[in-house]
Every structure is written in C-alpha cells, then in structure tokens.
Design an enzyme around this catalytic site. Structure first.
Site, PDB file in Angstrom:
ATOM      1  N   HIS A  85       0.857  -1.191   0.000  1.00  0.00           N
ATOM      2  CA  HIS A  85       0.000   0.000   0.000  1.00  0.00           C
ATOM      3  C   HIS A  85       0.888   1.235   0.000  1.00  0.00           C
ATOM      4  CE1 HIS A  85       0.402   0.941   4.342  1.00  0.00           C
ATOM      5  NE2 HIS A  85       0.285  -0.347   4.577  1.00  0.00           N
ATOM      6  N   ASP A  87      -0.111   4.427   0.976  1.00  0.00           N
ATOM      7  CA  ASP A  87      -0.413   5.457   1.978  1.00  0.00           C
ATOM      8  C   ASP A  87       0.281   5.115   3.283  1.00  0.00           C
ATOM      9  OD1 ASP A  87      -2.108   3.195   2.124  1.00  0.00           O
ATOM     10  OD2 ASP A  87      -3.641   4.275   3.249  1.00  0.00           O
ATOM     11  N   ASP A 118       6.361   0.609   7.077  1.00  0.00           N
ATOM     12  CA  ASP A 118       4.941   0.405   6.745  1.00  0.00           C
ATOM     13  C   ASP A 118       4.499   1.476   5.772  1.00  0.00           C
ATOM     14  OD1 ASP A 118       2.331  -0.399   6.751  1.00  0.00           O
ATOM     15  OD2 ASP A 118       1.853   0.341   8.738  1.00  0.00           O
ATOM     16  N   GLU A 152      -5.223   1.989   2.251  1.00  0.00           N
ATOM     17  CA  GLU A 152      -5.176   0.842   3.171  1.00  0.00           C
ATOM     18  C   GLU A 152      -5.301   1.256   4.632  1.00  0.00           C
ATOM     19  OE1 GLU A 152      -3.644  -2.323   5.797  1.00  0.00           O
ATOM     20  OE2 GLU A 152      -2.811  -0.321   5.555  1.00  0.00           O
ATOM     21  N   GLU A 153      -4.646   2.358   4.981  1.00  0.00           N
ATOM     22  CA  GLU A 153      -4.668   2.777   6.392  1.00  0.00           C
ATOM     23  C   GLU A 153      -6.070   3.222   6.813  1.00  0.00           C
ATOM     24  OE1 GLU A 153      -2.390   2.101   8.339  1.00  0.00           O
ATOM     25  OE2 GLU A 153      -0.471   2.089   7.269  1.00  0.00           O
ATOM     26  N   GLU A 178       3.675  -6.311   3.597  1.00  0.00           N
ATOM     27  CA  GLU A 178       3.672  -5.591   4.883  1.00  0.00           C
ATOM     28  C   GLU A 178       4.796  -6.145   5.764  1.00  0.00           C
ATOM     29  OE1 GLU A 178       1.655  -3.206   6.211  1.00  0.00           O
ATOM     30  OE2 GLU A 178      -0.337  -3.364   5.318  1.00  0.00           O
ATOM     31  N   HIS A 376       3.854   2.397  12.437  1.00  0.00           N
ATOM     32  CA  HIS A 376       3.040   3.433  13.102  1.00  0.00           C
ATOM     33  C   HIS A 376       3.728   4.021  14.336  1.00  0.00           C
ATOM     34  CE1 HIS A 376      -1.057   1.832  11.362  1.00  0.00           C
ATOM     35  NE2 HIS A 376      -0.078   1.742  10.479  1.00  0.00           N
TER      36      HIS A 376
HETATM   37 ZN   LIG Z   1       0.673  -1.318   6.475  1.00  0.00          ZN
END
Ligand SMILES: [Zn+2]
Length: 416
Positions: A85, A87, A118, A152-153, A178, A376
C-alpha cells in the site's frame, strides 16, 4: 538443466546483485519517505513509483480508476500479484519525533522515517526485485503484477476488492509485503466496526421523570459487553477474539436536556470461525441490547482520484493452510536463498489480505521487510539488510511458486 538446478546456480548471483542495489534501493526508499501520502492523498507518491517502474523496464504500467498502480512483468500462465500500500499514517504529535519524519535518516544499518517499514520498504524491494528478475533472466511461466494500492490505512482491503472485481485480473495468489520481519505470514484476525444505539425520550433536564434517559439503560449493556469479552472464542493459531467499547456518544438538544439517544462504538476483533453474522447475533442476544439498533458502519470516502467505492467496515479473518502451495513455495524460496527454515506465522495487525482473501477468496500470503512493532511508531525504521533479502525473495518466489504448481499438476495427472 531443470528449474531447480538453475535456481541453485542463480542463488549466489542473486545475492551479489541484490547487494549491489543496496544504495539505489535506500535512495528510492528515502525518496518515497519524503513524499507525505496519507490515505486519499497518494497521487504524488504513485507518480514517483511509476517513474521508477518505467526506468526498471516493467512490461506494462497502468493506474486504475481508483488510483492503484499496477506494474506487470512477464506474461506466463500463473498469475501472481504482490501488494504494497502506498499510503502511510500521519505523524501525530510532531514533537514526539526526534528527527523530521519525512526527511528520515540512515543510521547504523537502518533507514528511519514515516512509512520506512509500513510500507515504503515493501515497495522499494518489489521494484528492485523486478530489476533482478530482468537482469538475471528469472522469468518463468508466470505473470507478475506489482501493485501500489491506495487507502489501506483508512480501509484495509478496499483497494483489493476493487482490483479483483474491477481491474480484470484473476490471480492464483496474492503476496502482501507488509512488515513481517522476513517471516512468512499466512493469516491474521479480522475486525468489524459496529454502532449500537439505544433510543429514549428527550425532555427538560429539570424534570427528568418526563423523559426516558437512554444513558441509564446503556450502562447495563456496557457491563454486558465487558463481560462478553471474557468469554470469546480462542483459536490456537490466531489467538482470542476481542470486543472493546471505544466511544460512547449521546444525542441531546442541550446539556440541560435528557438525551434522545445514546450509542456505543464497538471494535470487535475476529478470530478463526467468527463471522459478521455470529458477531451480530451475539450482541443481539445481550439483554441490554433488547431494543437497540445495531449497525455495521460503512466506509465511503473518495479515493484521491475521486472514486467512491463503498464498503461495509467488516474485515473478515483469513487464514491460508500451511500445506497450500503458496506457503510451501515461500518456505522453499527462503531455504534456497538463506539456507534456513523460515518461521511461518501470522500478523497481529490487519492488512489488505482481508480484501484479497477474506472477502474475495484469493489465496494470500505475506512476507515483508521491517518489523511489525516499528509500524506506526515514532521510531519507524527498517533494516537495510531486510531490504536486500526481501528483494531477493520477491525476485525468486514467482519462479519457485510456478514450478511448485507445475509439479503438483504433474502429480495430479498421475501415470498414463
Ligand atoms: Zn501497512
């Protein structure tokens, strides 16, 4: 020469060549980190990846109406799709960072920055794996699509439901890049977002007996949900299902009025065997929910291209059996490359696998650079060694997988 012999011969060249891409891969990764792209604002980062794909010489590059980027290599029989992903989450409180999260830094064998693990690293490794495939002639009877997905987030799985239903590609397997600490992942818990609302009767708060206060009644339900969490199903591989109340809201014309309704927001994590239907039935069965309105929330935010593709916020659990050819080929690939037996595991967080396998039923596995715990976080980072190893994996895996399927087919056909 058999495919396996050629794999053995190419292994050392693959390691050397991947190592020689270390600097450009880190450079590309840091370029990606420098382009902020929260969900629904991925346009500029998609363009940067597209430019790199062009330079590497992908056979076809397209951007679908939702804004997902799809780059193709080869045109063989087996169709494999890899996902990263594009984003990232935001940076939160900027003062928590000890360096500029969008500038990042390279230090002690790690690349740091928002999105480092990520999922910018997965993308950098995929694109350089395509270069390895081209340079070392690792093409086989497969078609490989490398995808930069969006949103995705915000809504995991949404982009993959769109890709699989609208883009006209029917893959045999999806591989999610991921962060997995270079373990092979074959599933994770699902989740569902639910709102439970109790209605009452509003009146002036100076004479509450004239109304019916739903806040008093919802407290019974709150306690029942707390208790429900203790008796949810436990799965030996995925762990326990959970339920948590994450918000409580009342609706009232003023703070001097008894509210007309009160609702709670539920975050329900689903383990193996738990579906939307059973979760809703379980809540409906609670005495405190007797007259409640129970709804699964909807996601309907437009993508950066303006496309709206609504989805219920139900992200089903998915698990691929360990004996599946995709998992077995991933194990074999690790053995060829690193000479060790990899750990086969699950993710703690959720991924686009809820869309590809949970909803669309396409066998899905995961393997990615970076560690899940760094995602994150304000210390987000990825090991440069992981970049080199993951690029090798993505370059070799399609060949091993296609070979694996051929062998299975030959076995299935039997003698005569
Ligand atoms: Zn991710």
């Amino acid at each position: 020469m058999t495919v396996l012999e050629s794999i053995r011969q190419v292994r050392d060249r693959l390691a050397t060549e991947a190592k020689s891409y270390e600097a450009p891969m880190v450079g590309f990764l840091r370029d990606l980190i420098a382009i902020p792209a929260e969900s629904r604002a991925e346009g500029p980062v998609i363009q940067r990846i597209r430019q790199e794909m062009k330079e590497v010489g992908f056979d076809e590059i397209r951007i679908d109406p939702m804004g997902n980027l799809l780059g193709r290599i080869g045109q063989g029989k087996r169709i494999i799709m890899m996902d990263s992903h594009t984003d990232t989450v935001g940076i939160g409180d900027a003062s928590e960072w000890q360096w500029d999260p969008y500038r990042g830094k390279t230090e002690n064998g790690y690349v740091y920055g928002r999105g480092a693990c990520d999922q910018r690293a997965g993308m950098a490794c995929m694109v350089y794996a395509a270069k390895l495939i081209k340079n070392l002639a690792l093409l086989g009877d497969y078609t490989l699509w490398m995808v930069g997905s969006v949103q995705e987030e915000d809504c995991d799985g949404l982009s993959w439901i769109y890709i699989l239903r609208q883009d006209g590609i029917a893959p045999d397997l999806v591989l999610i890049t991921e962060p997995s600490g270079l373990r092979i992942c074959r599933g994770h818990r699902g989740r569902i977002e639910i709102e439970v609302c109790l209605h009452g009767r509003s009146c002036h708060a100076s004479a509450p007996e004239r109304g019916d206060n739903p806040i008093y009644r919802i407290t019974a339900l709150v306690r029942e949900i707390e208790e429900l969490n203790t008796r949810l199903h436990h799965d030996p591989f995925l762990g326990k299902g959970t339920i948590a109340i994450t918000a409580i809201r009342s609706c009232s014309p003023s703070l001097c009025a008894v509210p007309s309704s009160c609702s709670i927001h539920l975050d329900r994590r689903l383990t193996a065997g738990e579906t939307k239907e059973c979760v809703l039935a379980e809540i409906r069965a609670l005495p405190g929910a007797k007259h409640a309105e129970i709804a699964v929330l909807q996601y309907e935010q437009p993508s950066y291209t303006g496309l709206v593709y609504p989805m219920e916020k139900y992200y089903p659990t998915w698990v691929l059996e360990e004996s599946h050819p995709g998992v077995q080929a991933a194990i074999e690939t690790c053995q060829h490359l690193y000479g060790t037996v990899p750990i086969v595991d699950k993710w703690t967080f959720s991924t686009n696998g809820v869309g590809s396998m949970g909803i669309c039923g396409v066998p899905t596995i995961g393997f990615g650079p970076g560690d899940e715990v760094d995602a994150h976080s304000v210390n987000e980072r990825v090991a440069i060694d992981h970049l080199v190893r993951a690029a090798q994996f993505y370059a070799l895996f399609p060949l091993v997988y296609a070979h694996h399927l051929e062998q299975e087919e030959a076995k299935g056909a039997g003698p005569g």
